[in-house]
Design an enzyme around this catalytic site. Structure first.
Site, PDB file in Angstrom:
ATOM      1  N   SER A 132      19.998   2.216 -22.694  1.00 57.00           N
ATOM      2  CA  SER A 132      20.250   2.533 -21.283  1.00 57.00           C
ATOM      3  C   SER A 132      20.538   4.013 -21.079  1.00 57.00           C
ATOM      4  CB  SER A 132      21.442   1.723 -20.758  1.00 57.00           C
ATOM      5  OG  SER A 132      21.152   0.348 -20.755  1.00 57.00           O
ATOM      6  N   SER A 138      18.260  -1.347 -15.909  1.00 56.07           N
ATOM      7  CA  SER A 138      17.280  -2.433 -15.977  1.00 56.07           C
ATOM      8  C   SER A 138      15.853  -1.901 -16.071  1.00 56.07           C
ATOM      9  CB  SER A 138      17.417  -3.340 -14.742  1.00 56.07           C
ATOM     10  OG  SER A 138      18.701  -3.935 -14.698  1.00 56.07           O
ATOM     11  N   ASP A 245      15.892 -10.090 -26.224  1.00 53.93           N
ATOM     12  CA  ASP A 245      15.933 -11.551 -26.300  1.00 53.93           C
ATOM     13  C   ASP A 245      17.010 -11.998 -27.288  1.00 53.93           C
ATOM     14  OD1 ASP A 245      13.954 -11.954 -24.428  1.00 53.93           O
ATOM     15  OD2 ASP A 245      12.340 -12.172 -25.896  1.00 53.93           O
ATOM     16  N   GLY A 344      48.264 -21.144 -12.456  1.00 54.00           N
ATOM     17  CA  GLY A 344      48.942 -20.705 -11.244  1.00 54.00           C
ATOM     18  C   GLY A 344      49.390 -19.262 -11.352  1.00 54.00           C
ATOM     19  N   GLY A 345      50.616 -18.999 -10.879  1.00 54.32           N
ATOM     20  CA  GLY A 345      51.133 -17.636 -10.915  1.00 54.32           C
ATOM     21  C   GLY A 345      51.196 -17.067 -12.320  1.00 54.32           C
ATOM     22  N   GLU A 368      23.095  -6.437 -21.291  1.00 59.15           N
ATOM     23  CA  GLU A 368      21.911  -7.085 -21.884  1.00 59.15           C
ATOM     24  C   GLU A 368      21.003  -7.668 -20.795  1.00 59.15           C
ATOM     25  OE1 GLU A 368      21.238  -6.501 -24.758  1.00 59.15           O
ATOM     26  OE2 GLU A 368      22.960  -6.556 -26.097  1.00 59.15           O
ATOM     27  N   GLY A 369      20.972  -7.004 -19.640  1.00 57.05           N
ATOM     28  CA  GLY A 369      20.191  -7.471 -18.499  1.00 57.05           C
ATOM     29  C   GLY A 369      21.067  -8.260 -17.558  1.00 57.05           C
ATOM     30  N   THR A 370      21.224  -7.781 -16.323  1.00 55.41           N
ATOM     31  CA  THR A 370      22.058  -8.501 -15.357  1.00 55.41           C
ATOM     32  C   THR A 370      21.513  -9.913 -15.147  1.00 55.41           C
ATOM     33  OG1 THR A 370      20.751  -7.851 -13.431  1.00 55.41           O
ATOM     34  CG2 THR A 370      22.486  -6.325 -14.153  1.00 55.41           C
TER      35      THR A 370
END
Length: 386
Positions: A132, A138, A245, A344-345, A368-370
């Site tokens: 990238s 992409s 892949d 919960g909290g 790795e690709g959206t």
């Protein structure tokens, strides 16, 4: 509680038990402290990777004669899941490292395999995958980092973005432009980590996976010899796509591990926490939520195992890898969100790890690709077969 594994070999069972033992002894005792520190300062768990490497867990899916573990991808991915369930950043790192050797193993000459792979798979080195760029995520065909001829060698100039292990890797599997000939203009080089002219940007300040150092890699006339140019010149794009892949399956396994860890915490909490004189797990509404979480985790695991078995059988698996990445990462986001709801909290605090799992799960839908790209890949495969 560890998920049940269906291993194709007795060795696979032993590897899972070994992985669980290492996770319990070396990963879980330090993950919270390291992740907290790494949020504000650069901390890289290099010794953890060395521990995994010495145990043979960084080279599992590659041939034994080249230094690998000789294991089916089905086994390797379940090891990645186990590691990710203990420490997500390290699980991602194992997947990235395995991906860095893919180009040499699949497209390199015999001489390159024999020269490079034993070191890559030794367990003592760590790789980075440099694909990238700031303006080429992409759309990898838009990359501008370029290698130009310099006598009998090459010089690389440009920058890569969002690179795991940057500044800590021993080598960088780098995809760079060697010509402007459309889809045939990108080539692959394995750049040594100590090459002159290689430098790095500041670590990215991320919302999760703090132990996974990510930053820009800057190439300033970095020299690379011909023997480190992998595969056919100008065929880097199909090489990178084929590698993705396998990488998508690694991320699917990581996402499944995060989801399993979140489910384990939520189920234990629900079985112990009492309100109105009984455990909250005895409330059908919450019990059904836990059941849905279990179904999501089991489905995620099934998708990546199905794709891995196709890969191990030598059959096409690109569509199935995209399906696994989509299903597993969406499931991880949903399960980690629901785990916070179960607590919960308490789930919104750092007293329990589910808030960290939630933050870590988000990026699995992106790298790795959206997941939008995964839908594009799946639909193209589907419609092409009609």
């Amino acid at each position: 509680m560890p998920a049940t594994r269906l291993m194709p070999t007795e060795i696979g069972d032993d590897l899972i038990e070994l992985t669980r033992s290492i996770c319990d002894k070396s990963l879980r005792p330090q993950v919270d402290e390291v992740e907290a520190r790494a949020a504000t300062e650069e901390v890289f768990p290099g010794e953890v990777f060395r521990t995994l490497g010495r145990a043979g867990l960084l080279s599992l899916p590659y041939p034994e004669e080249l230094g690998g573990g000789g294991q089916p991808y089905e086994v390797y991915l379940q090891v990645v899941e186990e590691i990710a369930s203990a420490w997500g950043a390290v699980g991602v790192g194992v997947s990235v490292h395995s991906l860095t050797a893919y180009a040499v193993h699949t497209f390199g000459s015999q001489e390159q395999q024999e020269a490079l792979l034993p070191d890559m798979l030794s367990g003592e080195t760590l790789g980075a995958y440099a694909l990238s760029e700031p303006l080429a995520g992409s759309d990898i065909g838009a990359m501008t980092t370029r290698a130009t001829r310099d006598g009998d060698a090459w010089r690389i100039r440009g920058r890569k973005a969002w690179i795991s292990h940057a500044g800590h890797a021993d080598y960088y599997t780098s995809f760079v432009r060697t010509s402007d000939d459309g889809g045939r203009g990108v080539s692959c080089f394995v750049v040594p980590g100590d090459a002159p002219g290689l430098s790095y940007g500041a670590p990215e300040r991320k919302m999760g996976l703090h132990g996974d150092t990510v930053r820009e890699v800057i190439y300033d006339d970095v020299p690379v010899t011909d023997d480190r140019q992998i595969g056919d010149l100008g065929r880097g794009v199909p090489m990178a796509l084929a590698g993705l892949d396998t990488g998508r399956l690694g991320i699917a396994a990581v996402a499944t591990g995060l989801a399993q860890a979140a489910l384990d915490v939520a189920a234990r909490y629900a079985n112990e926490r009492e309100q109105f004189g009984r455990t909250i797990a005895s409330n059908q509404g919450l019990a059904f939520l836990l059941a849905d979480m279990e179904a999501a985790v089991t489905s995620a695991r099934a998708t990546y195992l199905h794709a891995a078995r196709l890969r191990d059988a030598g059959r096409p698996y690109g569509k199935e890898a995209a399906v696994a990445k989509l299903i597993a990462t969406d499931a991880s986001m949903r399960v980690t969100t629901d785990a916070i709801q179960v607590l919960g909290g308490a789930g919104y605090t750092q007293d329990f790890p589910v808030e960290r799992y939630f933050r870590e799960a988000k990026v699995t839908q992106i790298f790795e690709g959206t997941n939008q790209i995964q839908r594009l890949v799946i639909s193209r495969h589907l419609l092409a077969g009609l």
